[in-house]
Scaffold this motif. Structure first.
Motif, mmCIF file in Angstrom:
data_model
loop_
_atom_site.group_PDB
_atom_site.id
_atom_site.type_symbol
_atom_site.label_atom_id
_atom_site.label_comp_id
_atom_site.label_asym_id
_atom_site.label_seq_id
_atom_site.Cartn_x
_atom_site.Cartn_y
_atom_site.Cartn_z
ATOM 1 N N UNK A 345 0.817 -1.207 0.000
ATOM 2 C CA UNK A 345 0.000 0.000 0.000
ATOM 3 C C UNK A 345 0.853 1.261 0.000
ATOM 4 N N UNK A 346 1.955 1.235 0.715
ATOM 5 C CA UNK A 346 2.851 2.388 0.697
ATOM 6 C C UNK A 346 3.520 2.538 -0.667
ATOM 7 N N UNK A 347 3.824 1.405 -1.286
ATOM 8 C CA UNK A 347 4.381 1.457 -2.635
ATOM 9 C C UNK A 347 3.357 2.040 -3.608
ATOM 10 N N UNK A 348 2.115 1.644 -3.443
ATOM 11 C CA UNK A 348 1.032 2.199 -4.258
ATOM 12 C C UNK A 348 0.961 3.718 -4.108
ATOM 13 N N UNK A 349 1.023 4.186 -2.867
ATOM 14 C CA UNK A 349 0.984 5.618 -2.589
ATOM 15 C C UNK A 349 2.114 6.337 -3.323
ATOM 16 N N UNK A 350 3.323 5.786 -3.211
ATOM 17 C CA UNK A 350 4.480 6.404 -3.865
ATOM 18 C C UNK A 350 4.349 6.369 -5.381
ATOM 19 N N UNK A 352 1.750 6.703 -7.114
ATOM 20 C CA UNK A 352 0.865 7.793 -7.538
ATOM 21 C C UNK A 352 1.537 9.162 -7.383
ATOM 22 N N UNK A 353 2.778 9.177 -6.875
ATOM 23 C CA UNK A 353 3.501 10.430 -6.705
ATOM 24 C C UNK A 353 3.292 11.079 -5.358
ATOM 25 N N UNK A 354 2.690 10.331 -4.423
ATOM 26 C CA UNK A 354 2.438 10.862 -3.086
ATOM 27 C C UNK A 354 3.526 10.430 -2.112
ATOM 28 N N UNK A 355 3.437 10.942 -0.878
ATOM 29 C CA UNK A 355 4.449 10.658 0.132
ATOM 30 C C UNK A 355 3.921 9.666 1.163
ATOM 31 N N UNK A 356 4.452 8.440 1.153
ATOM 32 C CA UNK A 356 4.022 7.471 2.161
ATOM 33 C C UNK A 356 4.260 7.994 3.568
ATOM 34 N N UNK A 357 3.333 7.711 4.460
ATOM 35 C CA UNK A 357 3.441 8.192 5.825
ATOM 36 C C UNK A 357 2.894 9.590 6.005
ATOM 37 N N UNK A 358 2.646 10.279 4.906
ATOM 38 C CA UNK A 358 2.050 11.611 4.974
ATOM 39 C C UNK A 358 0.677 11.580 4.310
ATOM 40 N N UNK A 359 0.660 11.361 3.005
ATOM 41 C CA UNK A 359 -0.619 11.269 2.303
ATOM 42 C C UNK A 359 -1.359 9.967 2.630
ATOM 43 N N UNK A 360 -0.601 8.929 2.939
ATOM 44 C CA UNK A 360 -1.204 7.657 3.344
ATOM 45 C C UNK A 360 -0.550 7.188 4.627
ATOM 46 N N UNK A 361 -1.378 6.904 5.605
ATOM 47 C CA UNK A 361 -0.901 6.365 6.877
ATOM 48 C C UNK A 361 -1.713 5.117 7.206
ATOM 49 N N UNK A 362 -1.028 4.087 7.688
ATOM 50 C CA UNK A 362 -1.687 2.823 8.001
ATOM 51 C C UNK A 362 -1.449 2.494 9.468
#
Length: 554
Positions: A345-350, A352-362
């Motif tokens: 999921x974090x790889x997916x976030x990245x 899309x050009x987003x920042x894992x842990x910021x735009x997506x948190x799990x």
């Protein structure tokens, strides 16, 4: 003097000292960089700082000598009673009683707003939690997330964030097929399918479907009958889930249907977006996402060779949909069995050009076990195999259930002792905190009957050691809430309330609000009423953040 003001004073005193040593070059510090902590022992003052230890090396000086210079400057500041240097260079600060005590009036006047701020106003948060499959009642893991998720939403909103509570309605896939087959089997009096769902609730739902279906169910062929049970059964089950959550004090702003992702073209749009970004490739007749470029342990199939979407395809579409709805923070709360999903999921976030842990948190929650008479509780009257939200609420009530599930870190397994939660003693944490709140109201009622009111406020009279300790905990409340929001840990608020309740009970045992005998009402009595009411306000604010009631009588 609150911590922010004190930090600014520390900075103002320290900056000239640092500049003198660095030939006019500042430290680069701001007040927000200065850490102030409450000493474990009140003998060490109201606040402690390691600022001198932090600055000594870059300034090329001895930390204790620097601490002594800072202490001398602080001692000349109005509102500070004394400053001491301890150990290798810690600075212990004690405030004037009047300065410390002024907080009581500040809290009463702030009311429900005390502990809130707008520091997270830029955060537009989609908080997805519970999201249990509509194939059965909510089990204890989902119940824990309901309590923690709703508390987290309240805490984040208290810090200015815009929070949307979202439930991902899993109405697509094999688990729904198994649910429908189980309903059909129950209707026909057949054994539960080997991979199906058992428990009394299946028979209840099957009976409701049979009553609600407008035609003759038994005249349908097998496929049509399963579709009828799927359509009506899922709806009935989800209505029950929503009602259970509502009774538990949890309501969602959005119920998002997984099936919509597969019927609206959302999956295709997400794949097209990732393909345009250069992260999608074809191999072995399938469509893949190159997640290894972003830290995953292997690339992921998005569209299988038979043309059917793989499981991750829904995740891609759902995440993109959230971002397109304007959320800049997507928080997903998952159960313990989903730990392996984090990397992909974090790889997916990245991707899309987003920042894992910021735009997506799990957030991953661990297991919950119920214990009664020292033994695990395993069976539910209705679900048959698991204990449900309804079971827990029936046994201990909503307040005790929510508090017990929220007061511990979700990083660890949780044993909930039903015998403790049913006690009306200090062994029961929720009773301990609620009783402290009820006691503040009882004190206020007795004060009014004795002619003690808040017509006077003399904070300099709050000199007893228990008053200093109580004021310190009251002052810490906004920082505790802010930190709980930052690290996504509502249990920190609960534990602070327990500490505050303990300090209040000790203060109650030592300091009287009502005069004894024929003693006249003094300024200290009226001022203590302010402190009493301030404590009640903070307990009330904290319990509200946890979704727990604050009774005025117990």
């Amino acid at each position: 003097m609150d911590p922010e003001h004190l930090a600014a004073v520390l900075l103002a005193v320290t900056a000239p000292l640092a500049e003198a040593r660095r030939a006019g070059v500042g430290t680069g510090l701001s007040a927000s960089d200065i850490v102030l902590e409450r000493p474990k022992s009140r003998d060490h003052g109201d606040w402690a700082s390691n600022l001198a230890l932090k600055l000594a090396k870059p300034l090329g000086t001895n930390p204790r000598e620097l601490a002594a210079e800072i202490a001398a400057g602080l001692a000349r500041t109005a509102g500070i009673a004394s400053v001491e240097v301890a150990g290798p260079g810690f600075i212990n600060i004690r405030l004037d009683a009047a300065v410390a005590g002024a907080l009581a009036k500040t809290i009463v006047e702030a009311g429900a707003a005390y502990g809130t701020n707008d520091s997270r106003a830029a955060e537009i948060i989609d908080l997805e939690f519970v999201s249990a499959n509509p194939t059965g009642p909510i089990h204890l893991g989902g119940t824990r997330w309901a309590a923690v998720g709703d508390a987290l939403a309240r805490i984040l909103a208290s810090q200015g964030a815009s929070v949307t509570r979202e439930y991902y309605f899993n109405d697509h896939g094999a688990q729904i097929d198994r649910f429908a087959r189980s309903l059909v089997a129950a209707h026909e009096g057949l054994p539960t399918p080997e991979d199906g769902y058992g428990g009394g609730y299946i028979h209840d739902i099957a009976h409701r479907v049979a009553l609600a279906y407008p035609g003759d169910l038994d005249s349908l062929d097998a496929d049509a009958k399963q579709e009828a049970f799927r359509d009506l059964g899922v709806g009935f089950m989800f209505d029950e889930i929503k009602q259970s959550l509502h009774t538990f004090g949890v309501d969602f702003d959005v119920y998002f249907h997984e099936n919509d992702l597969h019927t609206s073209g959302a999956v295709e749009r997400a794949v097209a977006r990732l393909r345009a970004l250069g992260h999608v490739f074809e191999a072995d007749g399938a469509t893949w996402l190159r997640t290894t470029d972003f830290g995953d342990d292997k690339d992921r199939v998005v569209i299988k060779s038979d043309g059917q979407p793989a499981y991750i395809s829904g995740d891609l579409a759902y995440y993109l949909d959230k971002r397109e709805r304007g959320f800049n923070r997507c928080i997903i709360m998952l159960g313990a069995d989903h730990h392996g999903y984090i990397k992909r999921l974090m790889a997916m976030c990245a991707a899309f050009g987003d920042e894992p842990g910021v735009n997506l948190q799990i957030l991953i929650g661990q297991l919950v076990n119920l214990v009664k008479d020292g033994q695990p509780v395993r069976m539910s009257k209705r679900a048959g195999t698991v204990v449900t939200m309804e079971d827990l609420v029936e046994i201990v009530g909503v307040d005790a259930a929510r508090y017990a599930l929220t007061r511990s870190s979700t990083d660890s397994n949780l044993d909930v002792d039903l015998d403790v939660l049913r006690k009306r003693t200090n062994d029961n944490p929720v009773f301990y905190v609620q009783y402290a709140h009820a006691r503040t109201h009882n004190v206020a009622r007795n004060a009014a009957a004795s002619g003690v009111d808040r017509s006077e406020f003399a904070p300099e009279t709050l000199t007893h050691e228990t008053e200093g300790a109580l004021l310190g905990a009251l002052q810490e409340f906004p920082r505790v809430v802010a930190f709980a929001a930052e690290v996504r840990e509502p249990h920190r608020v609960a534990r602070h309330l327990e500490e505050l309740a303990g300090l209040y009970h000790r203060w109650y045992d030592n300091c009287r609000v009502i005069p004894i005998g024929d003693e006249a009402v003094q300024p200290v009595h009226r001022t203590r009423l302010w402190l009493n009411d301030a404590t009640g306000q903070v307990l009330r604010n904290g319990l509200a953040l946890l979704g727990v009631s604050a009774p005025e009588r117990m």
